[in-house]
Scaffold this motif. Sequence first.
Motif, PDB file in Angstrom:
ATOM      1  N   GLY A   1       0.808  -1.404   0.069  1.00 50.33           N
ATOM      2  CA  GLY A   1      -0.006  -0.090  -0.069  1.00 50.33           C
ATOM      3  C   GLY A   1       0.843   1.206   0.081  1.00 50.33           C
ATOM      4  O   GLY A   1       0.503   2.253   0.215  1.00 50.33           O
TER       5      GLY A   1
ATOM      6  N   ALA B   1       2.814   2.481   2.210  1.00 43.17           N
ATOM      7  CA  ALA B   1       3.071   2.542   3.827  1.00 43.17           C
ATOM      8  C   ALA B   1       3.926   3.868   3.963  1.00 43.17           C
ATOM      9  O   ALA B   1       4.822   3.821   4.472  1.00 43.17           O
ATOM     10  CB  ALA B   1       4.132   1.239   4.161  1.00 43.17           C
ATOM     11  N   LEU B   2       3.515   4.900   3.166  1.00 36.91           N
ATOM     12  CA  LEU B   2       4.075   6.335   3.566  1.00 36.91           C
ATOM     13  C   LEU B   2       3.631   6.695   4.715  1.00 36.91           C
ATOM     14  O   LEU B   2       2.348   6.505   5.230  1.00 36.91           O
ATOM     15  CB  LEU B   2       3.642   7.302   2.414  1.00 36.91           C
ATOM     16  CG  LEU B   2       4.068   7.081   0.940  1.00 36.91           C
ATOM     17  CD1 LEU B   2       3.435   7.906  -0.061  1.00 36.91           C
ATOM     18  CD2 LEU B   2       5.747   7.033   0.857  1.00 36.91           C
ATOM     19  N   PHE B   3       4.219   7.442   5.794  1.00 37.77           N
ATOM     20  CA  PHE B   3       3.984   7.995   6.909  1.00 37.77           C
ATOM     21  C   PHE B   3       3.007   9.043   6.436  1.00 37.77           C
ATOM     22  O   PHE B   3       3.424  10.218   6.223  1.00 37.77           O
ATOM     23  CB  PHE B   3       5.022   8.525   7.627  1.00 37.77           C
ATOM     24  CG  PHE B   3       6.490   7.336   7.933  1.00 37.77           C
ATOM     25  CD1 PHE B   3       5.967   6.079   8.283  1.00 37.77           C
ATOM     26  CD2 PHE B   3       7.637   7.612   7.702  1.00 37.77           C
ATOM     27  CE1 PHE B   3       7.080   5.129   8.469  1.00 37.77           C
ATOM     28  CE2 PHE B   3       8.582   6.719   7.513  1.00 37.77           C
ATOM     29  CZ  PHE B   3       8.093   5.405   8.258  1.00 37.77           C
ATOM     30  N   ASP B   4       1.759   8.927   7.063  1.00 39.80           N
ATOM     31  CA  ASP B   4       0.771   9.625   6.695  1.00 39.80           C
ATOM     32  C   ASP B   4       0.855  11.119   7.423  1.00 39.80           C
ATOM     33  O   ASP B   4       0.083  11.859   7.092  1.00 39.80           O
ATOM     34  CB  ASP B   4      -0.895   9.181   6.805  1.00 39.80           C
ATOM     35  CG  ASP B   4      -0.885   8.158   7.921  1.00 39.80           C
ATOM     36  OD1 ASP B   4      -0.286   8.550   8.931  1.00 39.80           O
ATOM     37  OD2 ASP B   4      -1.853   7.395   7.993  1.00 39.80           O
TER      38      ASP B   4
ATOM     39  N   ARG C   1      11.182   6.744  -2.069  1.00 36.65           N
ATOM     40  CA  ARG C   1      11.731   6.607  -0.702  1.00 36.65           C
ATOM     41  C   ARG C   1      12.634   5.324  -0.738  1.00 36.65           C
ATOM     42  O   ARG C   1      13.624   5.260   0.122  1.00 36.65           O
ATOM     43  CB  ARG C   1      10.310   6.405   0.413  1.00 36.65           C
ATOM     44  CG  ARG C   1      10.777   6.521   1.724  1.00 36.65           C
ATOM     45  CD  ARG C   1       9.776   6.405   2.797  1.00 36.65           C
ATOM     46  NE  ARG C   1       8.927   5.113   2.710  1.00 36.65           N
ATOM     47  CZ  ARG C   1       8.037   4.919   3.336  1.00 36.65           C
ATOM     48  NH1 ARG C   1       7.437   5.883   4.387  1.00 36.65           N
ATOM     49  NH2 ARG C   1       7.411   3.920   3.425  1.00 36.65           N
TER      50      ARG C   1
ATOM     51  N   TYR D   1      13.470  11.090   5.518  1.00 35.98           N
ATOM     52  CA  TYR D   1      13.410  10.262   6.869  1.00 35.98           C
ATOM     53  C   TYR D   1      14.584   9.566   7.165  1.00 35.98           C
ATOM     54  O   TYR D   1      15.342   9.750   8.107  1.00 35.98           O
ATOM     55  CB  TYR D   1      12.203   9.657   7.162  1.00 35.98           C
ATOM     56  CG  TYR D   1      12.113   8.756   8.365  1.00 35.98           C
ATOM     57  CD1 TYR D   1      11.453   9.385   9.626  1.00 35.98           C
ATOM     58  CD2 TYR D   1      12.403   7.400   8.352  1.00 35.98           C
ATOM     59  CE1 TYR D   1      11.393   8.629  10.767  1.00 35.98           C
ATOM     60  CE2 TYR D   1      12.080   6.549   9.597  1.00 35.98           C
ATOM     61  CZ  TYR D   1      11.899   7.309  10.650  1.00 35.98           C
ATOM     62  OH  TYR D   1      11.918   6.629  11.709  1.00 35.98           O
TER      63      TYR D   1
ATOM     64  N   MET E   1       3.475  12.698   7.620  1.00 37.06           N
ATOM     65  CA  MET E   1       4.670  13.361   7.208  1.00 37.06           C
ATOM     66  C   MET E   1       4.294  13.673   5.827  1.00 37.06           C
ATOM     67  O   MET E   1       3.561  12.910   5.027  1.00 37.06           O
ATOM     68  CB  MET E   1       5.889  12.494   7.206  1.00 37.06           C
ATOM     69  CG  MET E   1       6.353  12.211   8.393  1.00 37.06           C
ATOM     70  SD  MET E   1       7.845  11.150   8.424  1.00 37.06           S
ATOM     71  CE  MET E   1       8.132  10.674   9.882  1.00 37.06           C
TER      72      MET E   1
END
Lengths: 246, 259
Positions: A86, A88-91, A150, A101, A93
């Motif tokens: 999915g 898995a981005l840090f939502d 990323r 990061y 940020m």
Amino acid sequence: MIELRGISKSFDGVPVLDDLDLKIHDGDTLVIMGKSGCGKSVTLKLILRLILPEFGEIFVDGVETMSLPERQMMDVRKKIGMLFQGGALFDSMTVWQNLAYQMLEHTDVSVPVIDQKITELLHFVGMDGSQEKYPNELSGGMQKRVALARALIMTPDYVFFDEPTTGLDPVTAGKINRLIIRTREEFGVTSVVVTHDIVSALTVGTRFAFLDSGKISFYGLKQNLRETDNPALREFLKDASWQERY
Amino acid sequence: MLEIIRKQLVKVYDYFTLVAKAFKGLFYPPFYMSDVLLHMEYIGVQSLPIVLLTSVFVGMILAYQSGFAMAVFGAKMYIGTLVSLSLVRELGPVLAAVVVTGRIGAGSAAELGSMVVTEQISAMRSMGTDPIKKLVSTRLLAGIIMIPMLVLIADLMGILGGGFVAYYTFGLAPTFYKKTIIQTLVVGDILMSFIKAVFFAILIMTLGCYAGLHVEGGTTGVGRATTRAVVLSIVSILISDYFVTVILLKMLPGLAYGG
């Protein structure tokens, strides 16, 4: 090279991987195919030691990782970029913070240098100018492209793609497939792509493995795939009518 | 039956392992100070209005109820004594902790649970970061700093609320109310309030994070984890309050007789 030897893993008593052996050669794009729930994503998570197997050994560049202390395992993980299913981005940020990061966490690189690298990677994935956006402002395909950027930020030796085209329309899936190929060509990384999308598999793969009943029942090149007499794999391929396409 | 007991024991072990790792994470870099400051703002500053409001009204209720009861025995001059002791030793820490649990414990469980479900925690680990240090240790430190401050403010505001009722309803002069409180409260009482607040902060932050990090079953699991975090925290606060009180009164024997 990454090597898995005799890996067994079960969940709530149900075996998923059973004495699995697998080699991932440098420079390859290995596609691991198989039905949903057969343990493809589990294999990636085992290599990263996000979960532990009941039995077996995993070697990353000759280092046996199962017995490594957590601190040293973190260094092994830095060699591997992972594109989660999915994104898995840090939502909490922005895109810039998501990409920066790992560099801010593990290096002393200055912010202007990080900024430059982020600009280049966002250009590579076709997401120029999205630095200040939050993940919830991006579509599923855009999130996966940012997640790929990323995954590449630390210039890893290996990149894992977990179902990279699942849930995407054919045009967006095609863009992701081309990015996977360009990632290998331009960054020289060794890739592992886990998918049940045969079109995607055949587009990006240089070597193929078929996971069935907890074991790798097929391992070979595209040519071997066409000539296989493995009944489970033949059935899997037939359903996608891949021979008509290629 | 044995299997159920075994599973519960595993959960207890997992919880104490998480607590140990969270504390350990406070003592080696990186310290994620910007994250700690953000959590401090969320836990302390943003919880302040609701803590102020509830503590003022609890102080007022306490003074009102006790005032009528004490008036029967001609003892309404002791309203300040009762309000201040009840608030500082018990109601201040417990009520502030319960209010903070509703906001922060539930919030931590929901946020971390969502991160588990969307694989953000796995992503963090895959990038060589320790999620417990980044997400739990920072919250724990922020809670240990801010919750005792909230409790001390709650104590003060509750006493002020009680003073308001003591004056307007029972006609006690503010100077007399203040004098009874000063005569009643000793440093040990404030210390008890503070120690309880620190203890409750550890419970709220770690139980919320534990529930979030052990989400099972996708997004519905996040809802269950949030409920579990709140229920577990409140029950733990109330049960542990008894034992902490008994231990502190034994350690500080002068307090057992009301200062």
